[in-house]
Design a protein around this motif. Sequence first.
Motif, short mmCIF file in Angstrom:
data_model
loop_
_atom_site.label_atom_id
_atom_site.label_comp_id
_atom_site.label_asym_id
_atom_site.label_seq_id
_atom_site.Cartn_x
_atom_site.Cartn_y
_atom_site.Cartn_z
N GLU A 106 19.93 -20.20 8.40
CA GLU A 106 20.76 -21.13 8.96
C GLU A 106 21.80 -21.33 9.27
N SER A 107 21.86 -22.81 7.93
CA SER A 107 23.26 -22.98 8.24
C SER A 107 24.16 -22.06 8.41
N ALA A 108 24.36 -20.15 8.39
CA ALA A 108 25.46 -19.33 7.86
C ALA A 108 25.54 -19.32 9.71
N ALA A 109 24.36 -19.00 10.02
CA ALA A 109 24.40 -19.21 11.69
C ALA A 109 24.82 -20.31 12.26
N GLU A 110 24.53 -21.11 12.06
CA GLU A 110 25.35 -22.36 12.56
C GLU A 110 26.95 -22.98 12.67
N LEU A 111 27.16 -21.77 10.68
CA LEU A 111 28.61 -22.19 10.78
C LEU A 111 29.17 -20.77 11.47
N ALA A 112 28.36 -20.15 12.04
CA ALA A 112 29.23 -18.49 12.20
C ALA A 112 28.84 -18.83 14.53
N LYS A 113 28.14 -20.28 14.59
CA LYS A 113 28.51 -20.00 15.54
C LYS A 113 29.44 -21.07 16.39
N THR A 114 29.70 -22.36 15.48
CA THR A 114 30.73 -23.01 15.50
C THR A 114 31.92 -22.47 15.52
N GLY A 115 32.12 -20.82 15.09
CA GLY A 115 33.27 -20.16 14.95
C GLY A 115 34.37 -20.39 13.97
N ALA A 116 34.20 -20.85 13.61
CA ALA A 116 35.42 -21.45 12.22
C ALA A 116 34.99 -20.38 10.93
N ALA A 117 36.23 -19.52 10.92
CA ALA A 117 35.78 -18.60 9.66
C ALA A 117 36.34 -18.84 8.56
N ALA A 118 37.55 -20.00 8.06
CA ALA A 118 37.51 -20.54 7.19
C ALA A 118 36.25 -21.54 6.50
N ASP A 119 35.86 -21.86 6.72
CA ASP A 119 34.70 -22.56 6.99
C ASP A 119 33.47 -21.71 5.95
N PHE A 120 33.43 -21.19 6.95
CA PHE A 120 32.23 -19.56 6.64
C PHE A 120 32.54 -18.84 5.11
N ASP A 121 33.58 -18.71 5.12
CA ASP A 121 34.05 -18.16 3.92
C ASP A 121 33.76 -18.93 2.80
N LYS A 122 33.88 -20.14 3.03
CA LYS A 122 34.05 -21.52 1.89
C LYS A 122 32.05 -21.25 1.17
N TYR A 123 31.77 -21.35 2.41
CA TYR A 123 30.56 -21.52 2.84
C TYR A 123 29.49 -20.24 1.64
N VAL A 124 30.23 -19.47 2.39
CA VAL A 124 29.72 -17.94 1.84
C VAL A 124 30.10 -17.60 0.08
N SER A 125 30.75 -18.54 -0.34
CA SER A 125 31.48 -18.13 -1.80
C SER A 125 30.74 -19.01 -1.82
N ALA A 126 30.53 -20.25 -2.08
CA ALA A 126 30.16 -21.64 -2.38
C ALA A 126 28.55 -20.81 -2.66
N SER A 127 27.47 -20.25 -1.97
CA SER A 127 26.23 -19.76 -1.84
C SER A 127 26.28 -18.69 -2.74
N LYS A 128 27.45 -17.70 -2.89
CA LYS A 128 27.01 -16.65 -3.61
C LYS A 128 27.04 -17.42 -4.79
N SER A 129 27.80 -18.22 -5.20
CA SER A 129 27.92 -18.90 -6.79
C SER A 129 27.20 -19.66 -7.22
N ALA A 130 26.13 -20.32 -5.89
CA ALA A 130 25.12 -20.75 -5.90
C ALA A 130 23.85 -20.54 -6.83
N ASN A 131 23.92 -18.92 -6.01
CA ASN A 131 22.85 -18.30 -5.57
C ASN A 131 22.81 -16.97 -7.16
N ASP A 132 24.23 -17.20 -7.64
CA ASP A 132 23.97 -16.66 -8.72
C ASP A 132 23.91 -17.86 -10.21
#
Length: 152
Positions: A106-132
Amino acid sequence: MIRLKRKVMIVSLGLSTFLVMGTAYAYSDVSTPLQNWYKASFQQGTKEVNSMVQQGLDEASQSLSVSVNESASKANANLKKMADDISHNAIGSIEAARQFYVSQIESAAELAKTGAAADFDKYVSASKSANDREIDQWAQETIQRLTSKLGN
Protein backbone atom coordinates in the motif's frame (compact mmCIF):
# COMPACT_ATOMS: atom_id res chain seq x y z
CA MET A 1 33.35 -129.03 78.99
CA ILE A 2 30.10 -129.80 77.36
CA ARG A 3 28.78 -126.73 79.05
CA LEU A 4 31.57 -124.67 77.68
CA LYS A 5 30.96 -126.05 74.19
CA ARG A 6 27.28 -125.27 74.50
CA LYS A 7 27.99 -121.75 75.64
CA VAL A 8 30.46 -121.20 72.84
CA MET A 9 27.97 -122.61 70.32
CA ILE A 10 25.13 -120.49 71.67
CA VAL A 11 27.28 -117.35 71.65
CA SER A 12 28.59 -118.22 68.18
CA LEU A 13 25.05 -118.92 66.92
CA GLY A 14 23.82 -115.66 68.48
CA LEU A 15 26.62 -113.67 66.89
CA SER A 16 26.09 -115.39 63.54
CA THR A 17 22.36 -114.69 63.69
CA PHE A 18 23.02 -111.07 64.62
CA LEU A 19 25.53 -110.68 61.77
CA VAL A 20 23.25 -112.37 59.24
CA MET A 21 20.30 -110.17 60.27
CA GLY A 22 22.46 -107.04 60.17
CA THR A 23 23.75 -107.93 56.75
CA ALA A 24 20.26 -108.71 55.45
CA TYR A 25 18.94 -105.44 56.90
CA ALA A 26 21.83 -103.52 55.32
CA TYR A 27 21.05 -104.98 51.91
CA SER A 28 17.34 -104.27 52.19
CA ASP A 29 16.21 -100.89 50.72
CA VAL A 30 14.54 -99.30 53.72
CA SER A 31 15.01 -95.77 52.31
CA THR A 32 12.76 -96.38 49.29
CA PRO A 33 9.61 -94.97 50.93
CA LEU A 34 11.57 -91.92 52.09
CA GLN A 35 13.02 -91.42 48.59
CA ASN A 36 9.57 -91.74 47.02
CA TRP A 37 8.11 -89.20 49.47
CA TYR A 38 10.97 -86.80 48.75
CA LYS A 39 10.54 -87.13 44.98
CA ALA A 40 6.78 -86.60 45.22
CA SER A 41 7.21 -83.59 47.52
CA PHE A 42 9.87 -82.12 45.24
CA GLN A 43 7.68 -82.54 42.17
CA GLN A 44 4.70 -80.99 43.94
CA GLY A 45 6.83 -78.05 45.13
CA THR A 46 8.22 -77.60 41.62
CA LYS A 47 4.70 -77.54 40.16
CA GLU A 48 3.58 -74.94 42.73
CA VAL A 49 6.62 -72.74 42.09
CA ASN A 50 6.17 -73.03 38.31
CA SER A 51 2.50 -72.12 38.68
CA MET A 52 3.33 -69.05 40.79
CA VAL A 53 6.06 -68.00 38.36
CA GLN A 54 3.70 -68.36 35.39
CA GLN A 55 1.02 -66.36 37.19
CA GLY A 56 3.57 -63.65 38.03
CA LEU A 57 4.76 -63.54 34.42
CA ASP A 58 1.18 -63.23 33.18
CA GLU A 59 0.44 -60.38 35.59
CA ALA A 60 3.70 -58.61 34.69
CA SER A 61 2.94 -58.99 30.97
CA GLN A 62 -0.53 -57.50 31.41
CA SER A 63 0.84 -54.66 33.51
CA LEU A 64 3.53 -53.97 30.92
CA SER A 65 0.95 -53.93 28.11
CA VAL A 66 -1.20 -51.43 30.01
CA SER A 67 1.85 -49.27 30.75
CA VAL A 68 2.98 -49.34 27.11
CA ASN A 69 -0.50 -48.39 25.90
CA GLU A 70 -0.72 -45.52 28.38
CA SER A 71 2.73 -44.26 27.40
CA ALA A 72 1.86 -44.47 23.70
CA SER A 73 -1.38 -42.54 24.18
CA LYS A 74 0.41 -39.87 26.24
CA ALA A 75 3.11 -39.58 23.58
CA ASN A 76 0.47 -39.26 20.85
CA ALA A 77 -1.35 -36.56 22.81
CA ASN A 78 1.92 -34.67 23.39
CA LEU A 79 2.86 -34.91 19.70
CA LYS A 80 -0.58 -33.68 18.64
CA LYS A 81 -0.39 -30.76 21.09
CA MET A 82 3.11 -29.86 19.92
CA ALA A 83 2.04 -30.03 16.25
CA ASP A 84 -0.98 -27.83 17.00
CA ASP A 85 1.19 -25.30 18.85
CA ILE A 86 3.74 -25.17 16.04
CA SER A 87 0.93 -24.84 13.49
CA HIS A 88 -0.68 -21.95 15.38
CA ASN A 89 2.68 -20.20 15.76
CA ALA A 90 3.42 -20.63 12.06
CA ILE A 91 -0.03 -19.30 11.12
CA GLY A 92 0.49 -16.29 13.39
CA SER A 93 3.91 -15.59 11.86
CA ILE A 94 2.52 -15.91 8.34
CA GLU A 95 -0.39 -13.59 9.14
CA ALA A 96 1.96 -10.99 10.65
CA ALA A 97 4.19 -11.16 7.58
CA ARG A 98 1.15 -10.90 5.30
CA GLN A 99 -0.07 -7.77 7.09
CA PHE A 100 3.41 -6.27 6.93
CA TYR A 101 3.71 -6.93 3.21
CA VAL A 102 0.21 -5.57 2.55
CA SER A 103 1.15 -2.36 4.33
CA GLN A 104 4.36 -2.16 2.29
CA ILE A 105 2.49 -2.71 -0.96
CA GLU A 106 0.00 0.00 0.00
CA SER A 107 2.86 2.38 0.80
CA ALA A 108 4.53 1.53 -2.52
CA ALA A 109 1.27 2.16 -4.32
CA GLU A 110 1.02 5.57 -2.64
CA LEU A 111 4.58 6.41 -3.73
CA ALA A 112 3.91 5.19 -7.26
CA LYS A 113 0.85 7.42 -7.46
CA THR A 114 2.86 10.50 -6.45
CA GLY A 115 5.29 9.80 -9.27
CA ALA A 116 8.52 10.42 -7.35
CA ALA A 117 10.82 7.77 -8.80
CA ALA A 118 13.75 8.64 -6.51
CA ASP A 119 11.56 8.31 -3.41
CA PHE A 120 10.24 5.00 -4.72
CA ASP A 121 13.77 3.63 -5.24
CA LYS A 122 14.76 4.65 -1.70
CA TYR A 123 11.62 3.01 -0.36
CA VAL A 124 12.28 -0.23 -2.26
CA SER A 125 15.88 -0.35 -1.06
CA ALA A 126 14.90 0.32 2.60
CA SER A 127 12.07 -2.21 2.40
CA LYS A 128 14.34 -4.84 0.88
CA SER A 129 16.99 -4.46 3.60
CA ALA A 130 14.30 -4.47 6.31
CA ASN A 131 12.74 -7.60 4.80
CA ASP A 132 16.13 -9.31 4.61
CA ARG A 133 16.80 -8.58 8.30
CA GLU A 134 13.34 -9.81 9.32
CA ILE A 135 13.66 -13.01 7.30
CA ASP A 136 17.10 -13.73 8.77
CA GLN A 137 15.80 -13.09 12.30
CA TRP A 138 12.72 -15.26 11.71
CA ALA A 139 14.86 -18.09 10.30
CA GLN A 140 17.23 -17.99 13.30
CA GLU A 141 14.33 -17.99 15.77
CA THR A 142 12.65 -20.89 13.98
CA ILE A 143 15.86 -22.91 13.94
CA GLN A 144 16.42 -22.24 17.65
CA ARG A 145 12.82 -23.23 18.52
CA LEU A 146 12.99 -26.44 16.51
CA THR A 147 16.40 -27.32 17.93
CA SER A 148 15.19 -26.78 21.49
CA LYS A 149 12.05 -28.88 20.84
CA LEU A 150 14.15 -31.69 19.38
CA GLY A 151 16.49 -31.49 22.38
CA ASN A 152 13.58 -32.03 24.77
